[in-house]
Write a protein that holds these residues in place. Structure first.
Motif, PDB file in Angstrom:
ATOM      1  N   UNK A  40      10.643  -0.489   6.300  1.00 31.57           N
ATOM      2  CA  UNK A  40      10.914   0.559   7.277  1.00 31.57           C
ATOM      3  C   UNK A  40      11.796   1.670   6.717  1.00 31.57           C
ATOM      4  N   UNK A  41      11.534   2.868   7.221  1.00 31.51           N
ATOM      5  CA  UNK A  41      12.407   3.995   6.964  1.00 31.51           C
ATOM      6  C   UNK A  41      13.611   3.962   7.896  1.00 31.51           C
ATOM      7  N   UNK A  42      14.538   4.914   7.733  1.00 31.59           N
ATOM      8  CA  UNK A  42      15.760   4.925   8.536  1.00 31.59           C
ATOM      9  C   UNK A  42      15.551   5.379   9.971  1.00 31.59           C
ATOM     10  N   UNK A  97       6.147   3.215  14.503  1.00 26.31           N
ATOM     11  CA  UNK A  97       6.593   2.383  15.621  1.00 26.31           C
ATOM     12  C   UNK A  97       7.621   3.167  16.431  1.00 26.31           C
ATOM     13  N   UNK A 118      10.271   4.936  14.090  1.00 31.73           N
ATOM     14  CA  UNK A 118      10.344   4.369  12.746  1.00 31.73           C
ATOM     15  C   UNK A 118       8.977   4.421  12.083  1.00 31.73           C
TER      16      UNK A 118
END
Lengths: 112, 113
Positions: free
Chosen positions: B104-106, B35, B91
């Motif tokens: 989600x990742x950072x 995203x 993301x």
């Protein structure tokens, strides 16, 4: 096409009050509706979700309601605290795709 | 159980250079989503991949952007010949299956000078 509308864009409440954020979706095939909280500079974090076979779900101070007929769903936060201040995003997804279609976000500010 | 990992966290590129963003899903997750979040905006879907397959790339710009999720190693989002409008937070999210929760990742914050 697929679309999710979210309102309001900003919301300011006093600590202890309730906050309500509303979303509407366009794709009638949508059947999964998560809510994410995003603090400044951080990743979106899943706080609650609901599936289309359920009308309401609650987790402590947070609840979500779903009206499939009207194609809208809402996030309710009770007894708000300053640490609830963040941007909240609703999203919708269907098993025809898997991708999340996000609303525009609501910036919630809880004043002590 | 480690969460979704992304690297680099910050990436600065000059116009015309290439950007490579990496994402390692959570252990046991085989579905990866990318995203993009422009400043002060929401998250926009780009692409959905499973191992060695692109499932849905309907959100990807037609040119300069590509994604892969090889059998071994992380998923990679590649942006060729970057322009200033590519500056955003990218993301990655992973899930265990279709309609499972996405985590989600950072994010990778890309700045194009």
């Amino acid at each position: 096409g697929e679309n999710v509308e979210q309102h309001p864009s900003t919301l300011s409440v006093q600590e202890g009050d309730s906050a309500v954020i509303k979303c509407t979706y366009s794709d009638s095939a949508s059947n999964y509706f998560p809510w994410y909280k995003q603090e400044l500079g951080k990743r979106p974090q899943l706080i609650i979700d609901i599936r289309s076979n359920v009308g309401e779900k609650k987790d402590q101070r947070i609840a979500v309601t779903l009206n499939k007929t009207a194609k809208h769903f809402s996030l309710h936060i009770t007894e708000t605290q300053p640490e609830d201040s963040a941007v909240y995003f609703c999203a919708a997804s269907s098993n025809q795709g898997g991708k999340l279609i996000f609303g525009q976000g609501t910036e919630l500010s809880v004043k002590p | 159980n480690a969460g979704v990992m992304q690297n680099p966290r910050h990436l600065v590129r000059r116009r015309g250079q290439e950007a490579r963003l990496r994402c390692s899903p959570m252990k046991g997750h085989s579905h990866v989503y990318w995203y993009r979040q422009l400043p002060e905006e929401g998250l926009k879907f780009m692409v959905y991949l499973q191992k060695e397959n692109i499932i849905d790339e309907s959100g990807m710009p037609k040119e300069r952007f590509s994604a892969e999720f090889p059998k071994e190693g992380p998923s990679i989002l590649r942006i060729q010949q970057v322009v200033r409008g590519d500056s955003a937070a990218y993301f990655c999210a992973s899930s265990a299956g279709l309609l499972n929760e996405q985590f989600f990742g950072p994010g990778t914050r890309l700045t194009v000078l």
